[in-house]
Structures are given as structure tokens and as C-alpha cells.
Motif scaffolding. Sequence first.
Motif, PDB file in Angstrom:
ATOM      1  N   ASP A  39       0.853  -1.185   0.000  1.00 34.50           N
ATOM      2  CA  ASP A  39       0.000   0.000   0.000  1.00 34.50           C
ATOM      3  C   ASP A  39       0.895   1.243   0.000  1.00 34.50           C
ATOM      4  O   ASP A  39       1.499   1.575   1.025  1.00 34.50           O
ATOM      5  N   TYR A  40       0.968   1.923  -1.144  1.00 35.17           N
ATOM      6  CA  TYR A  40       1.878   3.076  -1.254  1.00 35.17           C
ATOM      7  C   TYR A  40       1.373   4.283  -0.475  1.00 35.17           C
ATOM      8  O   TYR A  40       2.132   5.214  -0.219  1.00 35.17           O
ATOM      9  N   THR A  41       0.117   4.287  -0.101  1.00 37.97           N
ATOM     10  CA  THR A  41      -0.419   5.409   0.679  1.00 37.97           C
ATOM     11  C   THR A  41      -0.142   5.248   2.174  1.00 37.97           C
ATOM     12  O   THR A  41      -0.325   6.190   2.945  1.00 37.97           O
ATOM     13  N   GLY A  68       8.340   8.617  -0.791  1.00 39.96           N
ATOM     14  CA  GLY A  68       6.947   8.892  -1.084  1.00 39.96           C
ATOM     15  C   GLY A  68       6.789  10.015  -2.088  1.00 39.96           C
ATOM     16  O   GLY A  68       7.743  10.724  -2.420  1.00 39.96           O
ATOM     17  N   ARG A  73       9.382   8.385   3.170  1.00 43.18           N
ATOM     18  CA  ARG A  73       8.117   7.692   3.432  1.00 43.18           C
ATOM     19  C   ARG A  73       8.263   6.787   4.650  1.00 43.18           C
ATOM     20  O   ARG A  73       9.043   5.880   4.660  1.00 43.18           O
TER      21      ARG A  73
END
Length: 672
Positions: A36-38, A623, A672
Motif C-alpha cells: 500500500d503506497y499510501t 513517497g 516515506r
Amino acid sequence: MKNHKIKGLMLCLLGIATVFGMASCQEADTTGYTKDYTAKGSNADKSFHIVGNWTKTGIGTHFACGADPGPVGMYTIEGCMQYARDTKYFSYLIAEKFIHGDESQTDDVENGTSVIKIRDNAYWHDGGKVTAMDILSYYALCYTSLTTYVSDMYVVDDNQNGDLSDDLTLKIVWKSWKEPTDYAKNVLLAQDTKNCTIQYSKFKAFVDASLDLIRNGENGTPNPAVTKNDDGVGEERLGRHTAGVSGSLGSIYNNFRATVLKPDGAYDGYYYCGTGPFKVQSVTENQLILVKNEKYYKANNVGFDKIVCTQYSNSNMMFADLQNGNLDFVDGCYDKQLNETILAGNPSLVSYKVYDQGGIGIYFNLEKNIWDDDKVRLAFQYLFDRKSIADTANPYGKVSFRPMMVMSPVEARQYLDSDVYDMISNYSFDQEKAAELLTEAGWTKSNGKWHDKSGAEVSLTLGYQNVQPFSTIGQMAKAEAENFGISLILKSGNDMTTWFSTASASNSIYDLVAASTELNSFGTHPGGSMKHFFEMVQCGVLHLPIDKDGHYGTRVDLLSPDDHTVSLGKVRAYDLYAKIYCCDDATLKQYSDSIVLGMSKYNYGIQFYENVSGSYFNLDRIGGLPSPERFKVDRNITFIPEYTDKEYAEYVYINNGFSQAIGIVDGFFYAR
């Protein structure tokens, strides 16, 4: 040797299979990013691990000292503005505003002038406030393209106290006969990416002495040509007339460069004179650590606390660290198989690709008599298998069948009228046609070898910089030329300086070179690629003929803006370039059309492909990166955007070679 054998040789030399422990024939897995990149990533210490090169014996204490500072030059020092290559984005850095006067005299800026407003909250790393005198100091000691258009530059006494050392306004007075357009003024100022690197309080003696010579001349006798406004008169750079003062200015500059600086007061870390988002904490031969400048005026945008830079002795070590997660970013676009192997070794890596505003190919040394005949130069357009060379040297590049043409195809599509772009010749791979043209030029072939019209067997020396892709191109060109019957001797320069000094020297040993046929690293304007062509590299290596006035003499047709098949007469291409930043939009298009089409007709070189560069990022730790919809499907993003695509600018912003530090400074990506 056939081309597929050359490609195989190159891959073996790279050592892909042995370094990464994978069979080169194995299908590489570059499937999409599955996390999940978020969500929160793994970069708890907010660090950015990158590759860098700097002078191992020491980076000195200021930018002009002569040492290569490597990443320090990107993240520790800066200028008034920064451009992002081939976009119209400008990041205002030390300059809060750059205001141009017009007939309405808005902002109290007179017509024919501009003012640079310095931020009130910009500071040197040892605490001193940045002022307008710091920017003027740069132009007092260094001349640039910008200063060729300037008749005067001075600090405005905003405080009206007679002391200019604390003021924040720098006024530029443009030459009335050579004033750039407002957009071009922005481009020219942004080209000077390091014009806030000379702190006036530390270099006062050198700056004052230089300004005195520039304005008053030797013994208080200025050259009257400086003040004249006639067209073509007073071309001295910011008043730098050669009569009497050039030697003195040079002496001042050399003493300035040799100065070793110390910080004002106590200082934590390694002192390097800068204002940028990061300070130097420590530097060794192989590691350089930068820490966030908490007093930076855009500190809230900066999403990293530390940058760790590693200098590698060989690329295999770098690729191994990238695969092992020890690097967050690597610049470049490598061979397809190597690229896919790198990505397969770490499922958190993504590879972006973008045109780099450059063409790659071969061009000729016009000092050599062999290139005097138009038919010989034309024959060489048909000689090489461009697609095979492009597929091997940079399989992500876009093959080009055009001749050398001053600007790369991606820029030509942007800047030229479409019908003019279509008028530029395309050449196929046709060795029978090449043989026919050489025969018409008086060449003969016997015992499998070509002889020129004098009867001498043709043997040419090709020079190249000993890096990829030029070494691969050299090997492939040699194989194809010798298969055709022309001997090609390869000579490499170990670095750009060695190669260029050899290639541009009178009576150079090179008959032709493998290099960038076009390149623009000077902002989004046709003048950028033309500057590289006429002032930086290509014309010098071409040994383009020079007229008595010292300027390149090649003539082109000035195209009618109403009908591009009609010539308004022959003009020097250089004379059009000299006005390129001063043209209105219609004239800019006319001059660009005329220069690019006209120079292409000479067939001075051969484009093999439009070059593509790129960047690798570790998605677990970085990110804000673009195109998540793409890297979730395949982390090897093969989509290469055109300038009309929204992704074009997004991919440029994250590439530090194209935009320096603004990817971090303006928050395009972060820890990130």
C-alpha cells in the motif's frame, strides 16, 4: 562481427549474471509494487541514500575553489531561481521575485530594467543574512550568458542609509539593442544555478576590486565603448572590455578562487559556503553526509533530515547496493537486461524513463578534407544500421533516421512548426545507396576496401568518451564500417575533459566522434540547445568554419514565416542564434525553423536515437512519486512521455539531473 554478438559482448562485460547470481537468459520479474503506497513506509530516520562523485582529495570551502563538490553542489548551494529541464516550471529560491519592467511601469520597475527581490529570510549556513550584494558579487567575478545582455547591474539602497551591504534589491539594466523577452530573462537567470555562492562579507576585497575595474577601467579610465548603445557595439560582458583590464580581472579571480574560508563563529560540521537546504556534516573519500538546514526558508517543504552520499569505485558495487536496499535513488537508464535484472532483485524498486533533450550519434571533424564533399557526408547517412545501434546502446531510446540538427527531435517537435520538422530528411539503412554516392564522389572499392578520389585507402579515427553508451556505439560503428569496407580506428578519452580537448583541438586525431549530437541543459527555450551547439560543445568539435569576425560562418535559408518553402535569403545561423533570446514568439519560431532545418541540410552528423535517461527509486522509503497506477502493474515503467503529456513534467521534477534539488525543495518527493 554481427550486431547481436556485439550486444552479447557488452552484457558479458557488465557481468550481470555473475554479479547478481542470475542467469542472463532468465525472465526477469518486474511485476508491480504490491504494498500500500499510501501507507507509512520504512524510512523512519527520514534519510535519502544516493550516489555521488566528488574530488577525493577535498571539496574545498566554496564553489569556485576548483574542486568538484559533487552532491554538495546540488543540495548545499543554490541560485536565485532553478528551472526544471524542458518544462516551464521555475522554482524561486534566493529570489522571492524577479520583476520585469514594461511600458506600464508596474511594481515601480522601469521599462528596460528588471529587479531581483531577495528573500528576507534567506541565510548563509554560518548565520549571515543573504543580501543583494551577494548576488552582485557573483556577477562581479563571473560572467555568464545573462551578462552578455546586461549594460549595468547594481544594488538599490532600499534602506537609504548609504550602506548597500544590507539591501535586498538588485537592479538589472538591459542593453537597449539586445534586451531579452521577459520569459527569456527568467531562463537566463535560472541558467545561473549557483549565483548565490559568493558571500560578499567574506570576499569583499575581490568583489570591490573587480567592480572598480569593470566600471572605471585601469587608472580610472573606462573604455567608452561600454556606454554606447548602437547595435553591435558595447558587447562587453557587464562592461568587461578587453583593453587593459582583462588581465587584472583574471588575476583577481585566481586569487579569489584560492581563498580558503572559515565560518563566522562556532560551526557544527564541515564548513562549506552555502545557503541551501542541506549543510555538510562530514566528508571522506567515499562518503559525504549532508544534514537538513533547519533555518532554510523552505524547510517545511523538505521531507528528509539527512542525505547520505556514497562514491563507488565501480558500477557493480552500486547496482548491488541498489538491489540490496542500501540506495534510495540512482540516476540513469541502463541496458534493458541489466535494468530488468536490477528491478527483479528488489521488489521495492521502480524505474522511470524520460527524454533527456539529447540526440546520440556520430558527427564529423570538418577540418578533415574527406568531409568536404557533400556526397560523402550524405553517403554516411545511409551507412549505419541505426535501429540495431539504438536497440543495443539504449533500447528505451527512440531510433532516429535524421541527420544532426542542432536540437533533439523531442525539442524540435516542441519548438518547430510541424511542417518544417517534417521537411528534415529521414535516411534509411541502405549501404547500396551509400556505395552509389561514394562512387559518384570519385571513390572506388577494390579488394573489399574503399579508396577516396585520390586513390588512398580510407582509414578513419573515431573518438569517443570511454563511457556508455559511446563505447558501445564506437564498437558497433567500427564493425559496420569495416564490414562495408572502411577501416575505423577507435580512440577513447577517459573523461569528458580529455575527450573534448582532443576533439576540439586543431589538427585533432579524430576524423569523427561518437557523442551527443544535440543536448540542452539550459532551460526550456530553443536557445538552450543552440547554446550547447554554438557555444559549448558541438561547433568546436565539428570545427565549423569561422568568419573573420570570429563567429561561425555557416549560412542557412531564412524561411518565410508565411511559406516555409520560400527563402528570404541566406543568413549566418550564428547571427540568428545571437538574437534568439530577444525575439517575439513569431520571430523565435522563424529563427528556430531556419536554424534547425538549415543546419540539418549539411549532414554534418548522424542521429542514431533520441536519448532517454531515467531514475530508480526505492518505493518502500520514498513517497510522493508519480504514476502509482503504472508501477502497481509493472515497476519497469516503459512509458516515455512526450512534452504534451502531464507525466512529462512529473518525471522531470524527480530527476535531480534535470531539476537539481527542487524535487526535494518543493516537496515533489520525500521520506516515506
